[in-house]
Structure formats: structure tokens, C-alpha cells
Design an enzyme around this catalytic site. Sequence first.
Site, PDB file in Angstrom:
ATOM      1  N   ASP A  11       0.864  -1.195   0.000  1.00  0.00           N
ATOM      2  CA  ASP A  11       0.000   0.000   0.000  1.00  0.00           C
ATOM      3  C   ASP A  11       0.892   1.234   0.000  1.00  0.00           C
ATOM      4  OD1 ASP A  11      -2.288   1.689   0.271  1.00  0.00           O
ATOM      5  OD2 ASP A  11      -1.922   1.828   2.416  1.00  0.00           O
ATOM      6  N   SER A  12       0.312   2.375  -0.314  1.00  0.00           N
ATOM      7  CA  SER A  12       1.079   3.626  -0.263  1.00  0.00           C
ATOM      8  C   SER A  12       1.464   3.968   1.177  1.00  0.00           C
ATOM      9  CB  SER A  12       0.236   4.757  -0.848  1.00  0.00           C
ATOM     10  OG  SER A  12      -0.984   4.854  -0.154  1.00  0.00           O
ATOM     11  N   TYR A  43      -0.378   8.662  -2.491  1.00  0.00           N
ATOM     12  CA  TYR A  43      -0.358   8.398  -3.930  1.00  0.00           C
ATOM     13  C   TYR A  43      -1.566   9.077  -4.608  1.00  0.00           C
ATOM     14  CZ  TYR A  43       3.097   4.498  -3.798  1.00  0.00           C
ATOM     15  OH  TYR A  43       4.218   3.720  -3.671  1.00  0.00           O
ATOM     16  N   GLY A  44      -2.639   9.243  -3.836  1.00  0.00           N
ATOM     17  CA  GLY A  44      -3.935   9.642  -4.411  1.00  0.00           C
ATOM     18  C   GLY A  44      -3.978  11.013  -5.035  1.00  0.00           C
ATOM     19  N   CYS A  74      -3.831  -1.078  -2.165  1.00  0.00           N
ATOM     20  CA  CYS A  74      -4.040   0.366  -2.300  1.00  0.00           C
ATOM     21  C   CYS A  74      -4.932   0.585  -3.521  1.00  0.00           C
ATOM     22  CB  CYS A  74      -2.686   1.030  -2.518  1.00  0.00           C
ATOM     23  SG  CYS A  74      -2.761   2.783  -2.898  1.00  0.00           S
ATOM     24  N   ASN A  75      -6.015   1.296  -3.336  1.00  0.00           N
ATOM     25  CA  ASN A  75      -6.930   1.529  -4.463  1.00  0.00           C
ATOM     26  C   ASN A  75      -6.275   2.338  -5.567  1.00  0.00           C
ATOM     27  OD1 ASN A  75      -9.990   0.790  -3.577  1.00  0.00           O
ATOM     28  ND2 ASN A  75      -8.730   1.307  -1.823  1.00  0.00           N
ATOM     29  N   THR A  76      -5.518   3.369  -5.175  1.00  0.00           N
ATOM     30  CA  THR A  76      -4.900   4.224  -6.186  1.00  0.00           C
ATOM     31  C   THR A  76      -3.866   3.438  -6.996  1.00  0.00           C
ATOM     32  OG1 THR A  76      -5.222   6.110  -4.709  1.00  0.00           O
ATOM     33  CG2 THR A  76      -3.684   6.400  -6.518  1.00  0.00           C
ATOM     34  N   GLU A 161      -6.419   9.686   9.214  1.00  0.00           N
ATOM     35  CA  GLU A 161      -5.096   9.578   9.849  1.00  0.00           C
ATOM     36  C   GLU A 161      -5.065  10.339  11.171  1.00  0.00           C
ATOM     37  OE1 GLU A 161      -1.830  10.170   7.205  1.00  0.00           O
ATOM     38  OE2 GLU A 161      -2.414   8.410   6.046  1.00  0.00           O
ATOM     39  N   CYS A 193     -11.190   3.581  -1.204  1.00  0.00           N
ATOM     40  CA  CYS A 193      -9.907   4.072  -0.697  1.00  0.00           C
ATOM     41  C   CYS A 193      -9.688   3.398   0.652  1.00  0.00           C
ATOM     42  CB  CYS A 193      -9.961   5.590  -0.545  1.00  0.00           C
ATOM     43  SG  CYS A 193      -8.531   6.270   0.318  1.00  0.00           S
ATOM     44  N   THR A 194      -8.447   3.007   0.889  1.00  0.00           N
ATOM     45  CA  THR A 194      -8.133   2.259   2.124  1.00  0.00           C
ATOM     46  C   THR A 194      -8.542   2.995   3.398  1.00  0.00           C
ATOM     47  OG1 THR A 194      -5.969   3.313   1.943  1.00  0.00           O
ATOM     48  CG2 THR A 194      -6.148   1.018   1.226  1.00  0.00           C
ATOM     49  N   HIS A 195      -8.576   4.339   3.347  1.00  0.00           N
ATOM     50  CA  HIS A 195      -8.828   5.108   4.570  1.00  0.00           C
ATOM     51  C   HIS A 195     -10.308   5.236   4.915  1.00  0.00           C
ATOM     52  CE1 HIS A 195      -4.672   6.086   3.964  1.00  0.00           C
ATOM     53  NE2 HIS A 195      -4.642   6.961   4.948  1.00  0.00           N
TER      54      HIS A 195
HETATM   55  N1  DGL Z   1      -4.016   3.984  -0.138  1.00  0.00           N
HETATM   56  C1  DGL Z   1      -4.642   5.029  -0.920  1.00  0.00           C
HETATM   57  C2  DGL Z   1      -5.866   4.451  -1.633  1.00  0.00           C
HETATM   58  O1  DGL Z   1      -6.419   3.454  -1.245  1.00  0.00           O
HETATM   59  C3  DGL Z   1      -5.047   6.215  -0.052  1.00  0.00           C
HETATM   60  C4  DGL Z   1      -3.876   7.018   0.477  1.00  0.00           C
HETATM   61  C5  DGL Z   1      -3.048   7.661  -0.618  1.00  0.00           C
HETATM   62  O2  DGL Z   1      -3.546   8.584  -1.291  1.00  0.00           O
HETATM   63  O3  DGL Z   1      -1.923   7.211  -0.816  1.00  0.00           O
HETATM   64  O4  DGL Z   1      -6.287   4.999  -2.618  1.00  0.00           O
END
Ligand code: DGL
Length: 274
Positions: A11-12, A43-44, A74-76, A161, A193-195
Amino acid sequence: MTDPRPIGLFDSGVGGLTVLDAVARRLPSEDLLYLGDTARLPYGTKSRETVRRYALRAVSLLLERDVKALVVACNTATALALDAIRDRSPVPVLGVVEPGAEAAVEAARETDPEQGPGLPVAVLATEATVASDAYGQAIRRLDPGRRVLHVACPLFVPLAEEGWTDNEVAWATAALYLAPVAASGSRVVVLGCTHYPLLKGTIAAALPPGTLLVDSAESTARALAALLAPESRKDVSKRGETHLLVTDSSERLRRVAARFLGREAAALELVDLP
Ligand code: DGL
């Protein structure tokens, strides 16, 4: 025959720990090696080229450590780099977008009215994921004609976060972002998105009652279990171990990781990506 090698997850940052947790619960005897590219997070908000470059570097470290499968948690990174990762990986690769899209289509079909067009599926994600239309494409592949409404919710990442998931700031942010979702009539909303699962309660409260929230962590863990052939599993008599790697470590990161895991994170090993 069994395969004792670990499963790699990437993941990012530490948001993918929601996916790690779901995988650990579904495959408790597997060893898991997690890499969070915390030095380059988020990353997003970055371009496709940069996300692809970062993601490829990160997964090559996991491949060097001899993982037997890769989960892009990570979705992105899934939305922008899954094809490039698959091209370079000698082991099976699973992203979070397809399992999330499958769960969304299943849920949408159940909530469709008996007559008339199906309701749109809403996808909440980072700006980069929204721009890629990866969820839209995955959903339409499974259900051509399904309308998809994308909403970028970038402020949800720092709120999660910070642990500001259920206060005036979070409620006001959710109300602003989610007004078009409520107006669209959508009853199925993908947390792309993971968050965002950390804000589930606040997101649900800003949407009409009965709206289904799809969390791709669970569906990804299920898809991973289906992907691993019996001979690729580890000996089931022993409990698996989890090892966490990060590219930047700080006291704050430990705090944030604990928030995502719901418990103190085990030792974080600091690694450098060449
Ligand atoms: N992990 C990223 C996602 O799931 C979210 C955090 C980021 O922007 O890196 O898209």
C-alpha cells in the site's frame, strides 16, 4: 504439498492494514509481508506516471523477498498500476478494485427496483482513482449499462489519519462530499480508498438510511482465498506471522498504524527503495 512463502501486500502507507487485517482473519495460517510506502504517501494526489513508478519499485522489493502472491492493497495503485505490476510479476497479483466492483454489482442488483433502470453505484475514492475510471470500467464490465457516479473525497484521508472520524469537521466534510450521492438515488456506495472504512459511521450518517457501504478489504480477502490453489497454501497447523515494512518510520506513523489496525502495530522494519 504446501508453500511456506509469505503473501506480499503493498500500500502507499498504512491504510492497507485494513486489507491485511481482513486477509489475516480469512487465511490465519499464512505468513504476511506488508510494505507501506510511507515515505511517498499519499499516492492519491499524484500523477499516473509517478504512481506507476513508485508502485513498481515497491512491489519489486516484495518480489525480492520471495512472496508467493501479491495483493495491491491500495486503491490508487491498483487503479493506476495493476496492469504494469501484473506484467512484471512472476506470481499471481490481486488488486482491490475488481473484488470491490464485484461486491458492488452484487449489492446493486439486489437493491434495484423491480421496474425501471437500475440505480447508480457511487464510488468514493482519491482524485487519482476517480480520474482513472478504474472502478467505473470494472463495474461496467460486470454490469454493462450500470451508471457509476464517482466522487473524490481527498480530505477523508487526513481526517482518518488524524483520528477525526466522528466530529464536527468529519460530519461537515461528509455532508459536502456526499450531497450529490444522496441526490443521485444511489443505494450502493463503494469505499474505494483504504482510509474510508474508518469513516464508515460518518459516511453512513450522511447518506439516506439503508444505503449499503461496500468495503473492498473483505471482498479482496475472499478473492485471495479463492486465488490461492490448495498447494499454494501454507501448512495450516501453525499460525501465520505478520511482518510490516515501511519506507519511513516516525512516532506519528506508529500512532496512525495503530488506528488502522485497532491495536498497537508490531515492530515496523524500515526499508529503502532503490
Ligand atoms: N491507499 C490510498 C488508496 O487506497 C489512499 C492514500 C493515498 O492517497 O496514498 O487509494
